[in-house]
Design a protein around this motif. Structure first.
Motif, mmCIF file in Angstrom:
data_model
loop_
_atom_site.group_PDB
_atom_site.id
_atom_site.type_symbol
_atom_site.label_atom_id
_atom_site.label_comp_id
_atom_site.label_asym_id
_atom_site.label_seq_id
_atom_site.Cartn_x
_atom_site.Cartn_y
_atom_site.Cartn_z
ATOM 1 N N ALA A 181 1.335 -0.814 -0.133
ATOM 2 C CA ALA A 181 0.028 0.068 0.215
ATOM 3 C C ALA A 181 0.567 1.413 0.148
ATOM 4 N N PRO A 182 0.597 2.215 -0.793
ATOM 5 C CA PRO A 182 1.296 3.700 -1.095
ATOM 6 C C PRO A 182 1.248 4.264 0.761
ATOM 7 N N ALA A 183 1.762 4.800 0.627
ATOM 8 C CA ALA A 183 1.388 6.385 1.811
ATOM 9 C C ALA A 183 -0.026 6.912 2.535
ATOM 10 N N THR A 184 0.213 7.063 0.761
ATOM 11 C CA THR A 184 -1.254 7.898 0.931
ATOM 12 C C THR A 184 -2.547 7.431 1.292
ATOM 13 N N PRO A 185 -3.101 7.110 1.721
ATOM 14 C CA PRO A 185 -4.429 6.412 2.332
ATOM 15 C C PRO A 185 -5.374 6.139 1.185
ATOM 16 N N LEU A 186 -5.439 5.125 0.976
ATOM 17 C CA LEU A 186 -6.651 5.005 0.072
ATOM 18 C C LEU A 186 -8.102 5.136 -0.231
ATOM 19 N N PRO A 187 -8.998 5.450 -1.021
ATOM 20 C CA PRO A 187 -10.791 5.061 -0.382
ATOM 21 C C PRO A 187 -10.628 3.638 -0.439
ATOM 22 N N GLU A 188 -11.531 3.269 0.152
ATOM 23 C CA GLU A 188 -12.210 1.828 0.647
ATOM 24 C C GLU A 188 -12.648 1.416 -0.615
ATOM 25 N N ARG A 189 -13.639 2.117 -1.256
ATOM 26 C CA ARG A 189 -13.569 1.999 -2.586
ATOM 27 C C ARG A 189 -13.476 2.985 -3.793
ATOM 28 N N TYR A 190 -13.207 2.418 -4.922
ATOM 29 C CA TYR A 190 -12.552 3.796 -5.690
ATOM 30 C C TYR A 190 -12.741 3.148 -7.267
ATOM 31 N N TRP A 191 -13.134 3.585 -8.495
ATOM 32 C CA TRP A 191 -12.248 3.648 -9.561
ATOM 33 C C TRP A 191 -10.799 4.307 -9.971
ATOM 34 N N LEU A 192 -10.119 4.100 -11.133
ATOM 35 C CA LEU A 192 -8.659 4.096 -11.632
ATOM 36 C C LEU A 192 -8.738 4.453 -12.573
ATOM 37 N N CYS A 193 -7.879 5.633 -12.899
ATOM 38 C CA CYS A 193 -7.333 5.833 -13.895
ATOM 39 C C CYS A 193 -5.535 6.215 -14.263
ATOM 40 N N VAL A 194 -5.413 6.140 -14.826
ATOM 41 C CA VAL A 194 -3.026 5.419 -15.274
ATOM 42 C C VAL A 194 -2.886 5.865 -15.837
ATOM 43 N N ASP A 213 6.664 0.258 -8.118
ATOM 44 C CA ASP A 213 5.654 -1.009 -8.742
ATOM 45 C C ASP A 213 4.684 -1.399 -8.117
ATOM 46 N N SER A 214 5.971 -1.444 -6.868
ATOM 47 C CA SER A 214 4.659 -2.168 -5.600
ATOM 48 C C SER A 214 3.607 -1.643 -5.330
ATOM 49 N N GLU A 215 3.264 -0.833 -5.153
ATOM 50 C CA GLU A 215 2.471 0.704 -4.934
ATOM 51 C C GLU A 215 1.039 0.138 -5.443
ATOM 52 N N LEU A 216 2.229 0.601 -7.098
ATOM 53 C CA LEU A 216 0.541 0.443 -8.393
ATOM 54 C C LEU A 216 0.297 -0.605 -8.684
ATOM 55 N N HIS A 217 0.794 -1.839 -7.825
ATOM 56 C CA HIS A 217 0.791 -3.050 -7.915
ATOM 57 C C HIS A 217 -1.075 -3.087 -6.686
ATOM 58 N N HIS A 218 -0.096 -2.547 -6.059
ATOM 59 C CA HIS A 218 -1.655 -2.421 -4.766
ATOM 60 C C HIS A 218 -3.013 -1.689 -5.508
ATOM 61 N N VAL A 219 -2.370 -0.807 -6.115
ATOM 62 C CA VAL A 219 -3.534 0.510 -6.532
ATOM 63 C C VAL A 219 -4.562 -0.313 -7.325
ATOM 64 N N TYR A 220 -3.625 -1.104 -8.828
ATOM 65 C CA TYR A 220 -4.903 -1.654 -9.281
ATOM 66 C C TYR A 220 -5.276 -2.831 -8.469
ATOM 67 N N ARG A 221 -5.123 -4.044 -7.726
ATOM 68 C CA ARG A 221 -5.332 -5.040 -6.985
ATOM 69 C C ARG A 221 -6.920 -4.459 -6.280
ATOM 70 N N GLN A 222 -6.900 -3.597 -6.151
ATOM 71 C CA GLN A 222 -7.804 -3.270 -5.064
ATOM 72 C C GLN A 222 -8.637 -2.126 -5.884
ATOM 73 N N ALA A 223 -8.543 -1.304 -7.032
ATOM 74 C CA ALA A 223 -8.994 -0.939 -7.789
ATOM 75 C C ALA A 223 -10.582 -1.949 -8.616
ATOM 76 N N GLU A 224 -11.568 -0.786 -8.207
ATOM 77 C CA GLU A 224 -13.433 -2.409 -8.441
ATOM 78 C C GLU A 224 -12.723 -2.094 -10.100
ATOM 79 N N ARG A 225 -12.440 -1.342 -10.645
ATOM 80 C CA ARG A 225 -12.038 -1.356 -12.228
ATOM 81 C C ARG A 225 -10.964 -0.447 -12.564
ATOM 82 N N LEU A 226 -10.408 -0.282 -14.044
ATOM 83 C CA LEU A 226 -9.671 0.416 -14.266
ATOM 84 C C LEU A 226 -10.603 1.102 -15.280
ATOM 85 N N TRP A 227 -10.659 1.885 -15.260
ATOM 86 C CA TRP A 227 -11.189 2.755 -17.041
ATOM 87 C C TRP A 227 -9.620 3.549 -17.511
ATOM 88 N N GLN A 228 -10.574 3.505 -19.071
ATOM 89 C CA GLN A 228 -9.420 3.816 -19.695
ATOM 90 C C GLN A 228 -9.841 4.903 -21.141
#
Length: 369
Positions: free
Chosen positions: A191-204, A260-275
């Motif tokens: 997990a990154p140092a910045t707390p993540l929301p409980e539910r979130y969609w993601l854009c990278v 990369d390890s933080e990005l890995h966590h961010v992807y895994r916790q996202a409900e969906r990636l939007w592009q």
């Protein structure tokens, strides 16, 4: 066969999409028993890359590799003679441009890895209008030069191949499709140092105008008002592309500078990636998300049509109302089986890339005989 590889992307920005593909090419070349590999790059003095690559005597800062004076200096004053001295038979440039300036030596073959052509077809992010004009002109000249000089042009998608032929009809016989490699995440998710929301969609990836993030955020804000279960939105890459009202929208979060390890966590916790991009030459975040089992929804009309599973949701990058309605539907969608997503992502893994690469190189070997 003595092969030279432009290693500037891997030297200056190894974690970028182009930098990672540069490293993947290096690994594929080293795995090919018919290849003797030589690297060519620029770097500051005392940089460790100088111990393994051919570099000019002058120093180049890592953040200056893309600057026009440094590019021209390397490609015109250093590279032609360096390739002759190293007795290179095939040289691969992979920055959408970058082939040597000057007459090609007899018997040498040039390969251009052309990731996309948005430098020519869309507005890009520049600090000023003057810089945009200068870089626009230099990009047209540099890409045009490399396309003309190349014996082969490798594109990561049929979309980019078709765009290449549309803009440079004379290059039709040179163009081949070789999808990029997406190795997946090898580091344990953290997990990154910045707390993540409980539910979130993601854009990278949010910087360039073609990423279409302001349009997407506008649709998300409307969906938040209309559909109570619309998740928060996390932007990886920052929110500089947004206006002040959008940047301060409740439920919107931005992350920069994660590993990369933080990005890995961010992807895994996202409900969906939007592009939501108006144009993509490949669509690396889509495959990265799928590789950890996260579902995706993508804009139609570019290479995203090719790299996304057929049953994934798609939307127009210009139809705001339709996107809002799709968000309403997906805001209440339940969890999906990660297996099919990961199976699709494996089509872009290391083994698949090595197979495609060897097919491309076998063609060169056959022609050289």
């Amino acid at each position: 066969m003595r092969v030279g590889l432009d290693y500037r992307p891997a030297t200056g920005f190894p974690n970028s999409g182009i930098g990672r593909q540069d490293i993947a090419l290096e690994q594929a070349l080293r795995a090919n028993t018919q290849v003797q590999l030589q690297l060519f790059s620029v770097a500051p003095q005392q940089h460790p890359i100088r111990r393994i690559a051919h570099c000019p005597d002058w120093a180049t800062p890592l953040d200056g590799i893309h600057r026009l004076p440094e590019r021209l200096r390397f490609e015109a004053l250093f590279l032609p003679q360096a390739l002759r001295d190293a007795q290179i038979q095939v040289y691969i440039a992979n920055m959408n441009m970058g082939l040597p300036i000057g007459r090609k030596p007899p018997g040498m073959r040039y390969i251009l890895q052309l990731h996309d052509l948005f430098q020519l077809t869309m507005n890009n992010h520049h600090g000023s209008r003057l810089k945009a004009k200068i870089y626009g002109l230099s990009d047209r000249l540099s890409i045009g030069h490399s396309v003309r000089l190349a014996d082969r042009i490798w594109t990561p998608s049929q979309f980019t191949a078709d765009e290449t032929v549309r803009l440079f009809p004379h290059a039709r016989s040179k163009v081949r499709v070789m999808p990029h490699v997406v190795e997946g995440f090898t580091d344990q998710a953290r997990a990154p140092a910045t707390p993540l929301p409980e539910r979130y969609w993601l854009c990278v990836g949010t910087r360039e105008p073609r990423k279409n993030i302001p349009f997407f955020v506008e649709a998300w804000q409307i969906a938040r008002r209309q559909f109570g279960k619309t998740p928060d939105l996390l932007l990886v890459g920052g929110n500089d592309c947004l206006n002040s009202a959008q940047r301060n929208a409740p439920g919107l979060h931005a992350l920069t500078g994660i590993n990369d390890s933080e990005l890995h966590h961010v992807y895994r916790q996202a409900e969906r990636l939007w592009q939501p991009s108006c144009g993509e030459g490949f669509g690396l975040p889509v495959i990265e998300a799928l590789s950890v089992g996260t579902p995706v929804a993508v804009a139609s009309g570019s290479s995203l049509d090719e790299v996304t599973p057929p049953d994934s949701p798609r939307f127009s990058p210009t139809d705001l109302g339709a996107l809002v309605r799709l968000m309403g539907v997906l805001s209440t969608a339940g969890p999906e089986d990660p297996g099919p997503a990961q199976a699709w992502a494996s089509n872009f893994g290391v083994e698949a890339f090595q197979r495609h690469f060897n097919e491309m190189f076998d063609e060169l070997f056959e022609e050289a005989r």
